[in-house]
Design a protein around this motif. Sequence first.
Motif, PDB file in Angstrom:
ATOM      1  N   MET A 243       0.832  -1.211   0.000  1.00 49.60           N
ATOM      2  CA  MET A 243       0.000   0.000   0.000  1.00 49.60           C
ATOM      3  C   MET A 243       0.866   1.261   0.000  1.00 49.60           C
ATOM      4  O   MET A 243       0.524   2.260  -0.638  1.00 49.60           O
ATOM      5  N   SER A 254      -1.535   2.390   6.490  1.00 53.56           N
ATOM      6  CA  SER A 254      -1.367   1.023   5.991  1.00 53.56           C
ATOM      7  C   SER A 254      -1.630  -0.006   7.085  1.00 53.56           C
ATOM      8  O   SER A 254      -2.112  -1.113   6.812  1.00 53.56           O
ATOM      9  N   VAL A 257      -5.293  -0.666   7.163  1.00 51.96           N
ATOM     10  CA  VAL A 257      -5.702  -1.562   6.073  1.00 51.96           C
ATOM     11  C   VAL A 257      -5.430  -3.010   6.473  1.00 51.96           C
ATOM     12  O   VAL A 257      -6.268  -3.905   6.268  1.00 51.96           O
ATOM     13  N   THR A 305      -8.984   1.936  -3.404  1.00 51.10           N
ATOM     14  CA  THR A 305     -10.233   1.555  -2.747  1.00 51.10           C
ATOM     15  C   THR A 305     -10.575   0.098  -3.009  1.00 51.10           C
ATOM     16  O   THR A 305     -10.890  -0.665  -2.084  1.00 51.10           O
ATOM     17  N   ILE A 308      -8.357  -2.465  -1.210  1.00 53.54           N
ATOM     18  CA  ILE A 308      -8.761  -2.692   0.181  1.00 53.54           C
ATOM     19  C   ILE A 308      -9.992  -3.598   0.242  1.00 53.54           C
ATOM     20  O   ILE A 308     -10.049  -4.543   1.035  1.00 53.54           O
TER      21      ILE A 308
END
Length: 396
Positions: A243, A254, A257, A305, A308
Amino acid sequence: MNHLRERAAFSVLLMVSFGHLLNDMFQAVIPAIYPMIKETLGLSFMQIGAITLTNQVTSSLLQPMVGYFSDRHPRPYGLVVGMCFTLTGLLLLSAADSFVWVLFSVAFVGVGSSVLHPESSKVARLASGGAKGMAQSIFQIGGNIGRAFGPVAVALIVVPHGQGSIRWFALLAVLALWVLARIGHWYKGQIERYGRTKSKFDIENESHLPRRKIIAALVVLLVLMFSKDFYTANIQNYLTFYMIDKFGMSVTASQYVLFAFLVSTAVGLLIGGEVGDRYGRKYVIWVSILGSSPFALLLPYCNMTWTIVLAIIVGMVMSSAMSAILVYATELLPGNVGMISGAFFGLSFGLGGIGSAIFGWLADLFGIQYVFHLTAFLPLLGIVTYFLPNIREKRH
């Protein structure tokens, strides 16, 4: 299934899950601090992979032996001893100022994990009341939640205050020791009730399969574990770097995430255990590994997006296989819960460590984005689920 739920010792299952949560949160501190120690100690990606390899191979080599021993000579307070190793490793890691000391520290943490997983898995099986998949999922979901909170704890505590703040996790380790001691007291009562000489803690099922088919089924499970654990190792250890490299995300962002990915794996575990108890383990394994392949293949080509979103979906779908694989294996070889649990948890960690080291080496050579493109094909190995025999379970 309702009568099985009523017979399950839920208070023990929740304590086992909570102990697993704390243990794996401590374990998750290790990969979560990689970006920090990579910079402060000047480490390469290959050295990062070696740290993971040391931690996971330490636990993977010992777990089957611990499980084999405990099947024949149960030690109710062994869980407490394992947590003492983890606590020692964390304190050493908080002060480690070289690559060698980091390796030494994570080895201690690995030893603690090698004791906790097979022993806790046996306790969960004993407390299941027959709903084995559900009990295994409750136990495992604690670990997944703990691994999810590890990066968040690092982002909130370690990143702002430095590596030395890892020692604050020692307070939670004391809480873990108390919880595990309570489990040990309950476990001791069960040993006195059922005996020590062999594992009577399993609700046994006869697979009615010849030895050749049992061996073939175990080989298929090994291939499935390879597919799942190699792919998951890449996500867990290098998603933050991916990321940051591809989307310019900050270290803290990150970590969140990674937290979302790990939470999704906990949800998938719970779903997989419930579905496996109701409809059979083989169906869960089919959907879990092969079913995650379209999302894994798309992930390297998406914007931030959708990357993720797909990481969350893959985590949820793929993680549902673990409890199904483990319970399926114990039904192939009933009466060896500790050994099978230790072997499969150990295999999972070992494969993850090997995968992490290989992917770190490839990332150094070709870049982290290349690794994500390469590993996207691993879930396709789920096709070998076709060769698993159907097992008839004894219903209670």
